[in-house]
Design a protein around this motif. Structure first.
Motif, PDB file in Angstrom:
ATOM      1  N   SER A   1       0.850  -1.186   0.000  1.00  0.00           N
ATOM      2  CA  SER A   1       0.000   0.000   0.000  1.00  0.00           C
ATOM      3  C   SER A   1       0.892   1.245   0.000  1.00  0.00           C
ATOM      4  O   SER A   1       2.122   1.156  -0.043  1.00  0.00           O
ATOM      5  CB  SER A   1      -0.925  -0.011   1.210  1.00  0.00           C
ATOM      6  N   THR A   2       0.291   2.398   0.074  1.00  0.00           N
ATOM      7  CA  THR A   2       1.036   3.660   0.017  1.00  0.00           C
ATOM      8  C   THR A   2       2.062   3.740   1.150  1.00  0.00           C
ATOM      9  O   THR A   2       1.736   3.537   2.324  1.00  0.00           O
ATOM     10  CB  THR A   2       0.076   4.849   0.122  1.00  0.00           C
ATOM     11  N   LEU A   3       3.305   4.018   0.774  1.00  0.00           N
ATOM     12  CA  LEU A   3       4.378   4.213   1.748  1.00  0.00           C
ATOM     13  C   LEU A   3       4.757   5.689   1.726  1.00  0.00           C
ATOM     14  O   LEU A   3       5.357   6.173   0.764  1.00  0.00           O
ATOM     15  CB  LEU A   3       5.587   3.329   1.417  1.00  0.00           C
ATOM     16  N   HIS A   4       4.387   6.401   2.780  1.00  0.00           N
ATOM     17  CA  HIS A   4       4.589   7.841   2.809  1.00  0.00           C
ATOM     18  C   HIS A   4       6.064   8.184   2.975  1.00  0.00           C
ATOM     19  O   HIS A   4       6.768   7.573   3.802  1.00  0.00           O
ATOM     20  CB  HIS A   4       3.803   8.461   3.970  1.00  0.00           C
ATOM     21  N   PRO A   5       6.580   9.138   2.212  1.00  0.00           N
ATOM     22  CA  PRO A   5       7.953   9.590   2.429  1.00  0.00           C
ATOM     23  C   PRO A   5       8.128  10.137   3.847  1.00  0.00           C
ATOM     24  O   PRO A   5       7.198  10.709   4.420  1.00  0.00           O
ATOM     25  CB  PRO A   5       8.131  10.698   1.383  1.00  0.00           C
TER      26      PRO A   5
END
Length: 405
Positions: free
Chosen positions: A9-13
């Motif tokens: 899923s989305t991996l936030h910086p």
């Protein structure tokens, strides 16, 4: 086959943390197998490492360096640099020194990590040649690519991310891990990297990582083998415009702790779901223990039993194997007449023998599922523990029989 594990899923910086990936061709030409991570100046770092006495050379160096100022982490796959003696230490140091030279920092500010085959010399020249490309690739958005770059026998990359708000500021926690075999971590996972932009004093960060590991990475097992290379690192870059967390208390710390534990648990469970040859994801829940250790002893006895694991693979509700494992777990003065055992919500054994209501069809229905909970009620006290494991399939034997070929 990964059980219930899909694309990341989305991996936030994480502000102040960058990742770069390159190919050294350690095992296969073109394989992206070197990952460099850069921490903002002033970051604090926590680490937990394998307790295997044959710990790898990079683990030895990490343990010596992680409490000091850290700017870079460098990981290679395809070679564990374990069981390599003084030459292995020299090789790990050489890689760190080369990276330090390229970026202009002291080599003690570089932490090395390796994973792969044990006992082979580290191909230093190949790794050094890949470092400039990894540095050129550094970016805050490269978490998913880095997750793929640290894989060995994994079939899918593993990552997790959380964000929360505190005083109008968004705080991020993002992590990746790798591991599919030789998994019974002891203070860490195979390889795990978690970063946050919160500012955290080192002692608080270390306690937080240890607590998170004990709730996640130290509660999983695939084959009962503790690796020589287990390392898990938590980096706090301090880039979020919030006060430094200097105590394990307060709303900001509580929110950060929850996020770190959630990320750790998701990464740890992803390792089990992607276990070598796994067809089942199994939760072993032990309740009613006199203390936590005896719950763990029972849980691991069940999770490590080859007979139980092969029955799980065959979807065979051979519940007698579970009772046998509970019985040999070494719990002192265990009164079996108080023990109940469940497959999901189906009671298979009550007061130490087959439950009157139990039928073979009920057990077979649960065992046919991809995800199963084995719940054991000891009736001795209030302690509980949960462990996650897999079945044992033909494919596990094949993968490990052919690992070096």
């Amino acid at each position: 086959m990964a059980v219930g594990l899909g694309p990341i899923s989305t991996l936030h910086p994480v502000p102040g943390f960058e990742l770069g990936i390159a190919s050294a061709g350690i095992k296969r030409p073109g394989r992206k197998d070197v990952v460099v991570m850069r921490c903002a100046e002033g970051s604090t770092v926590a680490g937990v490492f394998t307790l295997n006495a044959f710990c790898a050379a990079p683990v030895i160096l990490c343990k010596q360096r992680f409490l000091g100022p850290v700017r870079y982490l460098v990981t290679n796959t395809g070679n564990a640099n374990a069981g390599t003696g003084e030459a292995g230490l020299a090789n790990a140091s050489a890689v760190c020194a080369k990276l330090a030279e390229l970026v202009g920092v002291d080599q003690n500010q570089v932490l090395p990590y390796s994973t792969g085959v044990i006992g082979e010399p580290l191909p230093v020249a190949k790794i050094e040649a890949a470092l400039p490309a990894a540095l050129a690739n550094l970016g805050a958005d490269n978490w998913a690519e880095a997750a793929a770059g640290i894989m060995t026998t994994d079939t899918l990359p593993k990552g997790a991310s959380r964000q929360f708000q505190h005083d109008g500021v968004t705080v991020t926690v993002t992590g990746i891990s790798k591991g599919a075999g030789m998994i019974k971590p002891n203070m860490a996972t195979m390889l795990g990297y978690i970063a946050t932009d919160a500012k955290v004093a080192q002692g608080v960060l270390q306690d937080l990582l240890r607590d998170a590991a004990n709730k996640s990475f130290n509660r999983i097992t695939i084959d009962g083998d503790t690796s020589t290379n287990d390392s898990c690192t938590l980096v706090a870059t301090g880039q979020a415009p919030l006060p430094e967390i200097t105590q394990a208390s307060g709303a900001l710390f509580s929110a950060l702790k929850q996020a770190v534990i959630e990320v750790s648990m998701e990464l740890a469970q992803a390792i089990v779901r992607d276990g070598e040859g796994a067809t089942k994801f199994v939760t072993v829940q032990v309740n009613g223990g006199a203390n936590h250790q005896e719950c763990l002893d029972v849980g691991y006895a069940v999770a490590h039993s080859p007979l139980i694991k092969t029955a799980l693979f065959a979807s065979d509700p051979n519940w007698g194997r579970i009772l046998a494992a509970v019985g040999y777990a070494g719990v002192p003065n265990l009164d079996v007449s108080k023990i109940d055992v469940f497959l999901d919500e189906v009671c298979i054994a009550s007061r130490g023998c087959r439950a009157a209501s139990y039928t073979e069809d009920q057990g077979a229905r649960v065992m046919a599922q991809e995800e199963i909970t084995i719940r054991i009620e000891l009736g001795r006290g209030d302690a509980s523990e949960t462990i996650w494991t897999t079945d044992l399939s033909h494919e596990y034997v094949k993968i490990n029989a052919e690992y070096r070929t």
